[in-house]
Design a protein around this motif. Structure first.
Motif, mmCIF file in Angstrom:
data_model
loop_
_atom_site.group_PDB
_atom_site.id
_atom_site.type_symbol
_atom_site.label_atom_id
_atom_site.label_comp_id
_atom_site.label_asym_id
_atom_site.label_seq_id
_atom_site.Cartn_x
_atom_site.Cartn_y
_atom_site.Cartn_z
ATOM 1 N N GLU A 122 0.809 -1.205 0.000
ATOM 2 C CA GLU A 122 0.000 0.000 0.000
ATOM 3 C C GLU A 122 0.848 1.263 0.000
ATOM 4 N N TYR A 123 2.115 1.172 0.366
ATOM 5 C CA TYR A 123 2.996 2.331 0.425
ATOM 6 C C TYR A 123 3.829 2.474 -0.840
ATOM 7 N N TYR B 223 16.737 10.096 -2.936
ATOM 8 C CA TYR B 223 16.411 10.139 -1.511
ATOM 9 C C TYR B 223 17.375 9.301 -0.679
ATOM 10 N N ALA B 224 17.682 8.092 -1.148
ATOM 11 C CA ALA B 224 18.603 7.221 -0.404
ATOM 12 C C ALA B 224 19.994 7.852 -0.309
ATOM 13 N N GLN B 225 20.436 8.519 -1.379
ATOM 14 C CA GLN B 225 21.746 9.159 -1.371
ATOM 15 C C GLN B 225 21.781 10.319 -0.389
ATOM 16 N N ILE B 226 20.675 11.053 -0.283
ATOM 17 C CA ILE B 226 20.596 12.152 0.686
ATOM 18 C C ILE B 226 20.785 11.616 2.093
ATOM 19 N N LEU B 227 20.082 10.527 2.421
ATOM 20 C CA LEU B 227 20.195 9.952 3.760
ATOM 21 C C LEU B 227 21.623 9.460 4.029
ATOM 22 N N ALA C 210 8.627 4.451 4.248
ATOM 23 C CA ALA C 210 9.014 3.060 4.005
ATOM 24 C C ALA C 210 10.430 2.991 3.421
ATOM 25 N N ALA C 211 10.722 3.927 2.492
ATOM 26 C CA ALA C 211 12.065 3.968 1.908
ATOM 27 C C ALA C 211 13.105 4.331 2.963
#
Length: 352
Positions: A3-4, A14-18, A59-60
């Protein structure tokens, strides 16, 4: 977790930012925030829900949570910045869409009520707003002590009542010229009567006029103009009913269709009243009250706060000046028609 799930491109970078934040503890850069806002706008334009967008990023975040010993506070701050920028872009796109929709609705309503657009094209646009212009429609116009616009709380109150009662029965509620309008199918008179009742209450004693059902794409503007004319007529004739139907007042437009003939009648039948001491207005008011009370002298005297003897004197004076006796059935119709004409033509305030 299905659902997400959202399309991958909304998570681009986004993953690279984190990962970068986990190493440096930095805040998001201006370019990164701009890119998140842009993705939020794209999601809104694509019809993706904000809840799905935010949930997808959370979720990511769980999947891409850095394994380095970075400060948890720094990573959470970055997540907050990213989600906030997404929501800002999403809301900005929604506000723009709302403004565009409002502009399109206002343009449609203006074209509909002025009858200045191609009727075929107008009918096509009408379906977007729940109207089928191939059918007959009627318009009710509510006028209150204040001017109303689309965002007015009074309009919203009336709208909630209509929706609760009739759901989405092809009703269009709007404003024009400071007045509230309700456009409804011509065969559903109960909708306009309910609107009239609610508008009267919401405007604290305003007045509502209901035009006759008229067919075809041009029917709405015809019914609207009838309702406006009825409101104007009510002011000139000093009608005190809170709800007025155009169909019930058709005699008045008939009487003024030949304006010159009506002016001649007023001048001939009532002109001699101008020689009365105090002018013609008191005697005109006497005739109006007398006819409106069914030619019952006692009731007319009560309405004018006069004694019956004083009223009788005035009626006799009218007879002397005009040669027509208000109590005589042979004279009464002419005098009553002339009195109505005087009010419609605003005589004696205006010269005929």
């Amino acid at each position: 977790m299905a659902e997400y799930e959202i399309p991958e491109h909304y998570l681009a970078g986004y993953a690279q930012i984190l990962a970068d934040v986990s190493v440096t503890g930095r805040r998001l850069t201006r370019d990164e925030l701009t890119s998140r806002r842009g993705l939020g706008e794209q999601a809104a334009e694509a019809g993706l829900g904000l809840r799905a967008l935010v949930s997808g990023h959370l979720a990511a975040t769980r999947v891409a949570w850095p394994h380095s010993p970075a400060s948890v506070d720094s990573v959470l701050a970055a997540v907050q910045q990213a989600v906030d920028a997404l929501a800002e872009g999403y809301e900005r796109a929604q506000r723009l869409a709302v403004r565009q929709e409002e502009a399109a609705r206002r343009e449609f309503i203006d074209d509909l009520l002025y009858g200045r657009s191609d009727l075929g094209r107008l009918a096509e646009r009408a379906e977007r707003f729940g109207l089928r212009l191939s059918h007959a429609h009627a318009v009710a116009v509510a006028q209150g002590p204040a001017a109303y616009d689309e965002g007015d709380a009074v309009l919203r109150r009336v709208e909630r009542s209509l929706i609760a009662r009739f759901s989405d029965r092809s009703i269009l509620l709007t404003t024009k010229g400071g007045r509230m309008l309700c456009i409804a199918p011509g065969d559903q008179a109960e909708i306009l009567l309910h609107f009239a009742k609610q508008a009267y209450a919401a405007t604290d004693g305003g007045r509502v006029a209901i035009g006759r059902p008229q067919p075809g794409p041009g029917g709405v503007v015809q019914s609207y103009e009838e309702a406006l004319n009825t409101l104007d007529l009510a002011d000139r004739m000093e009608l005190d009913a809170p709800v007025l139907r155009s169909a019930d007042l058709l005699v008045y437009p008939v009487l003024t269709r030949d304006r010159q003939a009506m002016a001649d009648l007023v001048h001939s039948a009532l002109g001699p009243l101008t020689t009365a001491r105090g002018g013609p207005q008191p005697l005109l008011d006497t005739l109006t009250a007398y006819f409106n009370s069914g030619c019952i002298a006692a009731e007319a005297a009560r309405r004018l706060s006069l004694s019956v003897r004083a009223l009788t004197y005035r009626l006799e004076r009218i007879h002397q000046l005009t040669g027509a006796n208000p109590a005589d059935p042979d004279h009464r119709y002419m005098l009553q028609t002339a009195v109505i004409g005087a009010r419609l033509l605003d005589w004696p305030a205006k010269t005929l």
